[in-house]
Design an enzyme around this catalytic site. Structure first.
Site, PDB file in Angstrom:
ATOM      1  N   LYS A  33       0.852  -1.192   0.000  1.00  0.00           N
ATOM      2  CA  LYS A  33       0.000   0.000   0.000  1.00  0.00           C
ATOM      3  C   LYS A  33       0.885   1.239   0.000  1.00  0.00           C
ATOM      4  O   LYS A  33       1.765   1.392   0.845  1.00  0.00           O
ATOM      5  CB  LYS A  33      -0.892   0.018   1.236  1.00  0.00           C
ATOM      6  CG  LYS A  33      -1.798   1.246   1.289  1.00  0.00           C
ATOM      7  CD  LYS A  33      -2.791   1.167   2.430  1.00  0.00           C
ATOM      8  CE  LYS A  33      -2.276   1.758   3.703  1.00  0.00           C
ATOM      9  NZ  LYS A  33      -2.054   3.214   3.647  1.00  0.00           N
ATOM     10  N   ASP A  60      -3.358   4.317  -1.908  1.00  0.00           N
ATOM     11  CA  ASP A  60      -4.298   4.775  -0.873  1.00  0.00           C
ATOM     12  C   ASP A  60      -4.218   6.288  -0.715  1.00  0.00           C
ATOM     13  O   ASP A  60      -3.613   6.795   0.230  1.00  0.00           O
ATOM     14  CB  ASP A  60      -3.903   4.054   0.432  1.00  0.00           C
ATOM     15  CG  ASP A  60      -4.737   4.446   1.628  1.00  0.00           C
ATOM     16  OD1 ASP A  60      -5.897   4.859   1.449  1.00  0.00           O
ATOM     17  OD2 ASP A  60      -4.219   4.328   2.758  1.00  0.00           O
ATOM     18  N   LYS A  62      -7.061   8.254  -0.896  1.00  0.00           N
ATOM     19  CA  LYS A  62      -8.311   8.700  -0.240  1.00  0.00           C
ATOM     20  C   LYS A  62      -8.853   9.997  -0.825  1.00  0.00           C
ATOM     21  O   LYS A  62      -9.013  11.002  -0.118  1.00  0.00           O
ATOM     22  CB  LYS A  62      -8.086   8.886   1.266  1.00  0.00           C
ATOM     23  CG  LYS A  62      -7.577   7.657   2.013  1.00  0.00           C
ATOM     24  CD  LYS A  62      -7.452   7.941   3.501  1.00  0.00           C
ATOM     25  CE  LYS A  62      -7.154   6.736   4.347  1.00  0.00           C
ATOM     26  NZ  LYS A  62      -5.830   6.163   4.197  1.00  0.00           N
ATOM     27  N   ASP A  65     -13.442  15.038  -3.113  1.00  0.00           N
ATOM     28  CA  ASP A  65     -13.671  16.354  -3.725  1.00  0.00           C
ATOM     29  C   ASP A  65     -14.972  16.237  -4.524  1.00  0.00           C
ATOM     30  O   ASP A  65     -15.672  15.221  -4.402  1.00  0.00           O
ATOM     31  CB  ASP A  65     -12.465  16.718  -4.632  1.00  0.00           C
ATOM     32  CG  ASP A  65     -12.268  18.233  -4.749  1.00  0.00           C
ATOM     33  OD1 ASP A  65     -13.267  18.943  -4.941  1.00  0.00           O
ATOM     34  OD2 ASP A  65     -11.117  18.695  -4.661  1.00  0.00           O
ATOM     35  N   THR A 124     -10.341   4.133  10.967  1.00  0.00           N
ATOM     36  CA  THR A 124     -10.250   3.252  12.143  1.00  0.00           C
ATOM     37  C   THR A 124      -9.632   3.959  13.353  1.00  0.00           C
ATOM     38  O   THR A 124      -9.671   3.432  14.454  1.00  0.00           O
ATOM     39  CB  THR A 124      -9.407   1.992  11.832  1.00  0.00           C
ATOM     40  OG1 THR A 124      -8.169   2.420  11.264  1.00  0.00           O
ATOM     41  CG2 THR A 124     -10.109   1.075  10.873  1.00  0.00           C
ATOM     42  N   ARG A 215       2.917  -0.772  10.821  1.00  0.00           N
ATOM     43  CA  ARG A 215       3.931  -0.808  11.876  1.00  0.00           C
ATOM     44  C   ARG A 215       4.259  -2.183  12.453  1.00  0.00           C
ATOM     45  O   ARG A 215       5.434  -2.447  12.715  1.00  0.00           O
ATOM     46  CB  ARG A 215       3.551   0.201  12.978  1.00  0.00           C
ATOM     47  CG  ARG A 215       3.790   1.636  12.511  1.00  0.00           C
ATOM     48  CD  ARG A 215       3.053   2.653  13.336  1.00  0.00           C
ATOM     49  NE  ARG A 215       1.611   2.597  13.086  1.00  0.00           N
ATOM     50  CZ  ARG A 215       0.743   3.431  13.616  1.00  0.00           C
ATOM     51  NH1 ARG A 215       1.157   4.377  14.443  1.00  0.00           N
ATOM     52  NH2 ARG A 215      -0.540   3.330  13.337  1.00  0.00           N
TER      53      ARG A 215
END
Ligand code: C5P
Length: 238
Positions: A33, A60, A62, A65, A124, A215
């Protein structure tokens, strides 16, 4: 070796860091990603490089608009060859529908594969307290399902959602609908800034089709061992 349902988040800043991590992970990871942190630092070349390495890419960014701007932005991005692109469902039904239609038209016109288009429901990292602080009165889970159904009706291929909402989304949108879940933490790993987390196995059992892990792999002492252990855990759920 790799499991195509595992997507490793390349939240780093330089091509050198990308190359180092991808080489450390080797054949244990097939899907990456690229988020805004990396894309805004190194630009489109990172997607082209990953594709040349034979990897799948979830870009990704996102987008959020007005419909015409998002559809045009996606038409530009699709030339990079990413396998999954995304928009915020909060941008509305029309924005999602116009963008999905534009991607299909462009892929037919240019004779290139049409990337999957998925929507972000509710991040999340948003806790109930934060949610209420934004003036939202609806229950988070209810809102996630509402946005997922809206995305499906608009012709999107799936959503990004927390593992804790995957089951409800699968029930409402069916098993063909992609459910990409970040907030994945193997047992004993730090939650970092994520609020609604689950283990890899629990997320898949709940209905997730893809897991985004950052992570817990990137910051591990041995990233490859961390990835292999997650892939093994995922192998228990088919
Ligand atoms: O490091 P960690 O495993 O928490 O990384 C999760 C990745 O998933 C990050 O790149 C984050 O931006 C992304 N993400 C998320 N929640 C969403 C959508 C994307 O955590 N709702």
């Amino acid at each position: 070796m790799a499991d195509d349902r595992l997507i490793v988040a390349l939240d780093v800043h330089t091509m050198e860091d990308v190359k180092q991590l991808v080489s450390k992970l080797g054949d244990s990871v097939s899907f990456y990603k690229v988020g805004m942190e990396l894309f805004y630092s190194v630009g489109p070349d990172v997607v082209k490089w990953l594709k040349a390495e034979g990897k799948q890419v979830f870009l990704d960014l996102k987008l959020h608009d007005i419909p015409n701007t998002v559809a045009g932005g996606m038409a530009s991005l699709m030339s990079l060859g990413a396998d999954i692109l995304n928009v915020h469902a909060a941008g509305g039904f029309t924005m999602m529908k116009v963008t999905a239609e534009r991607l299909k038209e462009e892929s037919e016109k240019r004779g290139i594969p049409c990337p999957k288009l998925i929507a972000i429901t509710v991040l999340t990292s948003i806790s109930q307290e934060e949610w209420e602080g934004m003036g939202q009165t609806a229950n988070i889970k209810g809102q996630v399902v509402r946005l997922a159904m809206l995305a499906k009706k608009a012709g999107l291929d799936g959503v990004v959602a927390s593992p804790q909402e995957a089951g409800l989304i699968k029930e409402s949108c069916g098993s063909d609908f992609l459910i990409v879940t970040p907030g994945i933490r193997p047992a004993n790993a730090s939650a970092d800034d994520q609020s609604r987390i689950a283990t890899p196995e629990a997320a898949l059992l709940a209905g997730a089709t893809h897991l985004v892990v950052g992570r817990p792999i990137r910051a591990a002492e041995n990233p490859r061992a961390a990835a292999v252990s997650i892939v093994e855990e995922m192998g228990r759920v088919r």
